[in-house]
Design an enzyme around this catalytic site. Structure first.
Site, PDB file in Angstrom:
ATOM      1  N   ASN A 174       0.856  -1.191   0.000  1.00 23.07           N
ATOM      2  CA  ASN A 174       0.000   0.000   0.000  1.00 23.07           C
ATOM      3  C   ASN A 174       0.891   1.239   0.000  1.00 23.07           C
ATOM      4  O   ASN A 174       2.114   1.131  -0.019  1.00 23.07           O
ATOM      5  CB  ASN A 174      -0.949  -0.015   1.203  1.00 23.07           C
ATOM      6  CG  ASN A 174      -0.188  -0.038   2.507  1.00 23.07           C
ATOM      7  OD1 ASN A 174       0.531   0.891   2.847  1.00 23.07           O
ATOM      8  ND2 ASN A 174      -0.303  -1.147   3.237  1.00 23.07           N
ATOM      9  N   LYS A 183       9.680 -16.585 -10.831  1.00 22.79           N
ATOM     10  CA  LYS A 183       8.861 -15.503 -11.386  1.00 22.79           C
ATOM     11  C   LYS A 183       7.694 -16.092 -12.189  1.00 22.79           C
ATOM     12  O   LYS A 183       7.903 -16.969 -13.051  1.00 22.79           O
ATOM     13  CB  LYS A 183       9.741 -14.629 -12.285  1.00 22.79           C
ATOM     14  CG  LYS A 183       9.012 -13.473 -12.874  1.00 22.79           C
ATOM     15  CD  LYS A 183       9.914 -12.664 -13.777  1.00 22.79           C
ATOM     16  CE  LYS A 183       9.087 -11.668 -14.563  1.00 22.79           C
ATOM     17  NZ  LYS A 183       9.844 -11.039 -15.624  1.00 22.79           N
ATOM     18  N   LYS A 238     -11.074  -4.240  18.609  1.00 20.54           N
ATOM     19  CA  LYS A 238      -9.666  -4.619  18.836  1.00 20.54           C
ATOM     20  C   LYS A 238      -9.243  -4.385  20.291  1.00 20.54           C
ATOM     21  O   LYS A 238      -8.075  -4.516  20.632  1.00 20.54           O
ATOM     22  CB  LYS A 238      -8.757  -3.844  17.876  1.00 20.54           C
ATOM     23  CG  LYS A 238      -9.088  -4.137  16.398  1.00 20.54           C
ATOM     24  CD  LYS A 238      -8.065  -3.605  15.426  1.00 20.54           C
ATOM     25  CE  LYS A 238      -8.550  -3.801  13.992  1.00 20.54           C
ATOM     26  NZ  LYS A 238      -7.486  -3.909  13.009  1.00 20.54           N
ATOM     27  N   LYS A 297     -13.534  -0.103  15.409  1.00 22.00           N
ATOM     28  CA  LYS A 297     -12.209  -0.738  15.567  1.00 22.00           C
ATOM     29  C   LYS A 297     -11.704  -0.616  17.007  1.00 22.00           C
ATOM     30  O   LYS A 297     -11.075  -1.532  17.531  1.00 22.00           O
ATOM     31  CB  LYS A 297     -11.204  -0.112  14.590  1.00 22.00           C
ATOM     32  CG  LYS A 297     -11.471  -0.566  13.158  1.00 22.00           C
ATOM     33  CD  LYS A 297     -10.577   0.093  12.139  1.00 22.00           C
ATOM     34  CE  LYS A 297     -11.002  -0.336  10.736  1.00 22.00           C
ATOM     35  NZ  LYS A 297     -10.310   0.355   9.672  1.00 22.00           N
ATOM     36  N   ASP A 309      -4.129  -6.660   4.983  1.00 21.99           N
ATOM     37  CA  ASP A 309      -5.146  -7.555   5.539  1.00 21.99           C
ATOM     38  C   ASP A 309      -5.118  -8.916   4.852  1.00 21.99           C
ATOM     39  O   ASP A 309      -5.586  -9.907   5.400  1.00 21.99           O
ATOM     40  CB  ASP A 309      -6.542  -6.939   5.374  1.00 21.99           C
ATOM     41  CG  ASP A 309      -6.721  -5.736   6.285  1.00 21.99           C
ATOM     42  OD1 ASP A 309      -6.261  -5.808   7.442  1.00 21.99           O
ATOM     43  OD2 ASP A 309      -7.281  -4.718   5.834  1.00 21.99           O
TER      44      ASP A 309
END
Ligand code: PMT
Length: 404
Positions: free
Chosen positions: A210, A289, A341, A337, A279
């Site tokens: 990301n 490859k 959590k 959350k 995630d």
């Protein structure tokens, strides 16, 4: 004046000559220094050099009791306000990580209840060896503090990380420990910060990741260190300079980040999870490859462990601070959350805001707490925001901080 008792444990490497300078600088700063040497350290420099610099006997033989009224390795262990191992070889790090006590230095190190700082010095490849990394990680988890080696030209001819930190810098750290201890709110506390993205490999040349740059997490780590914390920054792959006074543990994947966080978790007071952890990861990592094929490709993905949720279930005294990057209904998702959590605080950033989120130098956040706090902060540089967030959290928690 540093009116403190420092026991220096010198192990065998070419950097021993710097340890002589360290003793000189510590005594000039007013510290009382006693020195222990391993047998291999004495091949580089004789005990006499340390005796002259410290104005004290030098200890190297467990069975050579200089004073019959005491057992010297226990006496030395009890005497010290702080023990520094410098230079620390891969050998002494390995012994300590495994509880081996087979000479004066290692028996004393196991016997002391004083804080022990380890300043490694070795060849760059030794420092990157998996066994050494594993041993350092074990010792971090056991509460030892590391003074990271610096990069540069090594005696073995290589250029890289492995040079013993300069004696002046070590003396600065000692001075900081003993002079600021009464004023800084996080002195004596260990803070874990995670930062950056994780990379989940598909094959040797591709990965899923990301856009996290690590800027928010690095700023949090810098702020924690400035408030006196022993700070462990567990970082995904980023292009940022190590903040000063922080120990960096580099990881790549969510699984590696999970391992590093749980290694340090028991001895931590605060965990701040600013990292953007994947995630999902590819279910199979290809050894070779992957070749182009006609038509589309499907990569089967599986869930990674939710690190924060897992430590949320494990937590005892630890204060847990999560981050949430959202693109809609940010506060509502943040509250979800916080609860799911089992966090104490969550920092919510709506990453659709042009001044917020991934890669930016600024952020716009709302801080939510388990006790019902809801405070929004307008756009500000991440470095300033980190300080403001940490100070707000500490103020909110001030009555409970001593129990952490
Ligand atoms: O790095 P920058 O470019 O400066 O950008 C900063 C940031 C946007 C990445 C940062 O401010 C931020 O919001 N970090 C958390 C991003 C995120 O992934 O949030 P999340 O909603 O997916 O996860 C919530 C919390 O659970 C986070 O604390 C995350 O670290 C944690 N988590 C998530 C997944 C997982 N497998 N394990 C986790 O621990």
């Amino acid at each position: 004046m540093l009116d403190k008792k420092i026991l220096l444990c010198v192990t065998g490497g070419i950097a021993v000559y710097k340890a002589v300078a360290l003793v000189s600088k510590l005594t000039q700063a007013g510290a009382h220094v006693k020195v222990m040497m391993t047998e291999s350290a004495m091949k580089f420099v004789t005990p006499l050099s340390f005796q002259v610099m410290s104005r004290n006997d030098v200890y190297f033989d467990t069975f050579d009791e200089k004073d019959s009224t005491v057992i010297s390795h226990i006496d030395l262990a009890d005497w010290a306000d702080l023990v520094i191992v410098a230079p620390a070889t891969a050998n002494v790090i390995g012994k300590l990580a495994n509880g081996i006590a087979d000479d004066m230095a290692t028996t004393t190190l196991l016997a002391t209840t004083a804080e022990v700082w380890i300043a490694p010095a070795m060849n760059v490849h030794m420092y990157e060896n998996k066994a050494v990394i594993r041993n350092i990680s074990t010792l971090h988890g056991d509460g030892y503090r590391f003074i990271e080696p610096s990069e540069g030209f090594l005696a073995c001819g290589y250029v890289g990380k492995g040079r013993l930190e300069e004696p002046e810098k070590i003396v600065d750290l000692v001075r900081e420990k003993f002079t600021q201890s009464k004023t800084l709110p996080l002195t004596g506390k260990k803070v874990i910060v995670t930062a950056g993205p994780t990379r989940e490999r598909i094959d040797p040349v591709r990965y899923v990741s990301n856009f996290s740059s690590g800027k928010m997490g690095y700023a949090m780590a810098e702020a924690a260190a400035a408030l006196g914390a022993e700070t462990i920054l567990i970082s995904g792959p980023v292009e940022l300079e190590k903040p000063s006074g922080v120990t960096v543990v580099n990881v790549e994947s969510a699984a590696e980040m999970f391992e590093a966080v749980t290694n340090h978790f028991d001895s931590a007071s605060i965990v701040i999870k600013s990292a953007a952890v994947a995630d999902y990861r590819p279910k199979n990592i290809h050894d070779q490859k992957m070749k182009k094929q006609v038509g589309d490709a499907v990569i089967e993905m599986e869930r990674t462990t939710d690190i924060l949720k897992t430590i949320g279930k494990m937590k005892r005294h630890q204060l847990l601070v999560g981050f949430a990057a959202e693109t809609q209904d940010a506060v509502d998702y943040g509250i979800g959350k916080l609860e799911s959590k089992n966090l104490d605080f969550i920092v919510v950033n709506d990453v659709t805001d042009p001044d917020a989120g991934f890669g930016k130098d600024t952020n716009v956040v709302t801080l939510l707490s388990r006790r019902g706090m809801h405070q929004s902060f307008s756009a500000m540089p991440k470095k300033i925001l980190a300080k403001v967030l940490l100070e707000t959290i500490l103020e909110e928690e001030s009555e409970h901080l001593d129990d952490r």
